[in-house]
Every structure is written in structure tokens, then in C-alpha cells.
Write a protein that holds these residues in place. Sequence first.
Motif, PDB file in Angstrom:
ATOM      1  N   LEU A   1      27.014 -30.977  51.187  1.00 16.69           N
ATOM      2  CA  LEU A   1      25.585 -31.164  50.920  1.00 16.69           C
ATOM      3  C   LEU A   1      25.248 -30.646  49.520  1.00 16.69           C
ATOM      4  CD1 LEU A   1      23.893 -30.126  54.285  1.00 16.69           C
ATOM      5  CD2 LEU A   1      24.125 -32.433  53.355  1.00 16.69           C
ATOM      6  N   GLY A   2      25.866 -29.517  49.161  1.00 14.05           N
ATOM      7  CA  GLY A   2      25.687 -29.000  47.805  1.00 14.05           C
ATOM      8  C   GLY A   2      26.267 -29.928  46.758  1.00 14.05           C
ATOM      9  N   VAL A   3      27.436 -30.528  47.058  1.00  9.57           N
ATOM     10  CA  VAL A   3      28.059 -31.470  46.122  1.00  9.57           C
ATOM     11  C   VAL A   3      27.165 -32.701  45.931  1.00  9.57           C
ATOM     12  CG1 VAL A   3      30.022 -33.030  45.789  1.00  9.57           C
ATOM     13  CG2 VAL A   3      30.401 -30.689  46.600  1.00  9.57           C
TER      14      VAL A   3
ATOM     15  N   ALA B   1      22.535 -24.165  41.714  1.00  5.58           N
ATOM     16  CA  ALA B   1      21.898 -23.592  42.896  1.00  5.58           C
ATOM     17  C   ALA B   1      22.466 -24.226  44.163  1.00  5.58           C
ATOM     18  CB  ALA B   1      20.388 -23.790  42.824  1.00  5.58           C
ATOM     19  N   SER B   2      22.646 -25.549  44.130  1.00  5.87           N
ATOM     20  CA  SER B   2      23.136 -26.248  45.317  1.00  5.87           C
ATOM     21  C   SER B   2      24.565 -25.843  45.660  1.00  5.87           C
ATOM     22  CB  SER B   2      23.066 -27.758  45.092  1.00  5.87           C
ATOM     23  OG  SER B   2      21.729 -28.178  44.911  1.00  5.87           O
ATOM     24  N   LEU B   3      25.424 -25.749  44.630  1.00  4.72           N
ATOM     25  CA  LEU B   3      26.799 -25.335  44.879  1.00  4.72           C
ATOM     26  C   LEU B   3      26.852 -23.888  45.356  1.00  4.72           C
ATOM     27  CD1 LEU B   3      28.732 -27.003  41.916  1.00  4.72           C
ATOM     28  CD2 LEU B   3      28.652 -27.716  44.312  1.00  4.72           C
ATOM     29  N   THR B   4      26.026 -23.027  44.762  1.00  2.00           N
ATOM     30  CA  THR B   4      25.959 -21.627  45.208  1.00  2.00           C
ATOM     31  C   THR B   4      25.501 -21.560  46.655  1.00  2.00           C
ATOM     32  OG1 THR B   4      25.433 -20.905  42.956  1.00  2.00           O
ATOM     33  CG2 THR B   4      24.932 -19.376  44.748  1.00  2.00           C
TER      34      THR B   4
ATOM     35  N   ILE C   1      24.511 -19.955  56.884  1.00  2.00           N
ATOM     36  CA  ILE C   1      23.368 -20.566  56.217  1.00  2.00           C
ATOM     37  C   ILE C   1      22.227 -19.572  56.015  1.00  2.00           C
ATOM     38  CG2 ILE C   1      22.332 -21.419  58.366  1.00  2.00           C
ATOM     39  CD1 ILE C   1      22.401 -23.188  54.950  1.00  2.00           C
ATOM     40  N   ARG C   2      22.064 -18.617  56.923  1.00  2.00           N
ATOM     41  CA  ARG C   2      20.983 -17.639  56.773  1.00  2.00           C
ATOM     42  C   ARG C   2      21.231 -16.734  55.560  1.00  2.00           C
ATOM     43  NH1 ARG C   2      17.617 -17.553  61.240  1.00  2.00           N
ATOM     44  NH2 ARG C   2      18.431 -18.503  63.156  1.00  2.00           N
ATOM     45  N   ALA C   3      22.480 -16.355  55.352  1.00  2.00           N
ATOM     46  CA  ALA C   3      22.808 -15.530  54.183  1.00  2.00           C
ATOM     47  C   ALA C   3      22.508 -16.281  52.891  1.00  2.00           C
ATOM     48  CB  ALA C   3      24.280 -15.123  54.228  1.00  2.00           C
ATOM     49  N   ALA C   4      22.779 -17.592  52.871  1.00  2.00           N
ATOM     50  CA  ALA C   4      22.503 -18.394  51.674  1.00  2.00           C
ATOM     51  C   ALA C   4      21.018 -18.385  51.348  1.00  2.00           C
ATOM     52  CB  ALA C   4      22.988 -19.831  51.880  1.00  2.00           C
TER      53      ALA C   4
END
Length: 416
Positions: free
Chosen positions: A56-58, A362-365, A375-378
Motif C-alpha cells: 500500500l505504501g509502494v 511518508a507512505s514507505l515509512t 498498524i497502530r504503531a505506524a
Amino acid sequence: MSAQPATGPREAARLIASRNFGPYFVGNAASASGTWFYNLAASVFVYRQTHSPLLLGVLNFSNFFPMLLLAPWTGAAADRFDRRRLLLVTQVLSTALSAALAGLAWVGLAPVWVVIFFAALLGIASAYSAPASQALIGSLVRRDELQSAVALNSMTYNLARAIGPALAGLSVKAFGIPASFAINAASYLLLVVGVGVVRPRATARPPRTGLRDSLNLLRANPRLIALLLIVTAVGFGSDPVNTEAPAFAQVFVGHSIELWTGLIIGAFGLGAVSAAFMLAGRVAGSARRMALTLLLLSGGVAGFAVSPWLSAGFAFVFVAGFGYLASNTSATSRLQLEVEENQRGRVMALWAVAFLGLRPLASLTDGAIASGFGIRAAGVVLAIPPLVGAGAILLVLRRGAPLRRGAPAPYPPPRV
């Protein structure tokens, strides 16, 4: 004593009804809504096929990286060429690309890598349209209407964010991925019509410009750098909602991901629309107010990420949307007012880099943290940049550093 300008919904309604700004606003709102049909359909498709937050980040990386890569040329193009014609060309190109993707998906020839490839192609078109679109606003309204127009322009994206994802979720569920791509293709044509009927003021065009000219603008006015950093913090802080909504829907609910993804993004958009109506007709907010709205964005995203129930999460994501638009509108309008009209294309290209071009990072991070730690940590980690931005603003205020240059400010004094 002169009458005070109308504020809030009354000023917003007046601008939307105007001959020059109204058609652009309506066309942009329709196009932005259609874009969410593509965004959500592409995200859901990639997640269905791979169940990978990283991919999804890619996907987002592919869509926004052209903003960063092409910034030296897109800003110069927005200043050197007719912005209206440039927008028309890019929207027609986007229509063709979206229609082609819809056709490939319809016949089963659009695997994940094809969807990501088309995201990059659409990102190239957006890289040229974004600075031209932002810079065009200043030639459609009076100078004292610019903040209201910027807020309303931001509202089109967030009204789309409030309505588009929910409709897109229903579309994906009822009609499928290809139909949602086709709706996006049709929506670009509505912006073509809106841009085709407006008549912007003539703007003096500079001689040949490039990256060096953009950097010279920053050297001449370091406050532009500070405003761009704020825009960057806003982009990073809002990314967990924009990029990882399908993954959050899976964690919170675990079923009907298409619908719940749309509702999560829609709640964020409703908060942003509320901020847009409150900002219409108001002058650029004070630095203290900007710090407060950055805190709302940071706290809202972090609260959403750690919320044990989705019902509470909706409240937090609404607050995050409010802080997101209020912060971004204030910084964006100040950026435009700091420079001459024939420099706005270059400055808004830098804005596009700060807000959209750095989104791939931001998306890749986001995706990497989600894959490694959940996902919560992100969500919590990506809420830190706006928190740091708010702290920096409050630190400057505490030290008493001047917030404006000594010369008369190019915008009215802020309300506290």
C-alpha cells in the motif's frame, strides 16, 4: 468605518456563486471525488491481492514520487505557460490514462504491478497539474479573498474525502474495481469543463526559470522554508489515514473492508470540511493558532491509532481532519501571499514537493513500520512530525522572535 468582510458560510457561498471561481470549484470538487474512486479501488485491489501494508505504501509512493522528481520543471511550467491551458492538457491526459486502466482491469489484464505503473503515470500528470492548479487560484479571486479561496479549494479535496470514499466503497462492492476506475476517468472531464469556462486575470510571465530560481526565492525569504516545513509535517501526519485506511479497517472491523475504509477516510474529510467553512473569509491565522491546529492533527491521528473501538476512532479522526485542513490552509495561503503572482507557480511547485512529493517517504515509512510493528504503531509514529512542528512554533513565540519581516506584511495582520 468600512464594513467587515463576511466570514464563514456566507463568504464561502458568495465565492462559490461567483462567475470566475465557482465553475473551477465545482469542477475541482467533482474531479477530486472521482479521484477517490480510483484511490480506494486501487488500494483495496492491492490489499486484496497481497494483504501487504508495505505494498500500500509502494502504491502511494508510485503516485506521489513524480511530484518530487519533476518539481524543477513543473513549477517553471506553471509560471512560464498559460496555467489554464496546462490544466486542460493534464486533465485530458489523466482521463485517457484512467480510461485505459479501467479497460485493462475489465478484461483481467491489470495485475498489481500494472496498477502501480498506472499510479506512476497519473502521478506525472498530477505533478504538472498541482502547481498550476494552486497558482491559478490567485488569478481567479481578489487578493483579499485568497485565504478564503485557498480554504475552499482545500475543501474540495476534503469534501471529496468526506463523500468520495464512502461512495467509492459502495461502488467497489456493488460494481467492482474496473467500474470505479471508469468513474474516475469521467470525473476528470468535469474539471475540464470548469476550467474551460473561467477567465483568469492575465499574469506577467517570467523569463526562462528553473530550480535555481526556486531556490533563490527561498534564500530571499527564509520564512517560506518554515512554511514549507509546516506543510511537510501536515502531509506526514495525515498519511496514516490516507495510506493505511484499509489496514486500519481490517484491525478495527475485519470485514467489509471497502465500506469501512471509505467511512474512516470520510470522517477525516468531514472534519476538514468543517474547518474550511470556519476559515472562509478569515485572514491568515496567528502562529499560535497554527500550533494549536497542528496539535489537533497530531493528537487526532495518535488517538485514532490507539483507540480500542472504532466509534471512538471516528471522533479522533474527525478532529485530525479539522487540524489537518486548518494547518495546511494557513500555511498555504501565507506561501501564496509572500510572493508575486508570477512567482506562485514555482512556490506552489515547492508546496507540491513538501505536501505531495514527500508523501512517498511518508507512505514507505508508514508501510514499513506497520509491517514490522503493527498498524497502530505506524499511526503513532507518523503523528510525531506535526507535534514537533507545533512545538517549534511555540518555542519561537516564547523566545519572542519576530513572525514577520520589518516591511509591511503582504497580508492583513492575523487575528489572535
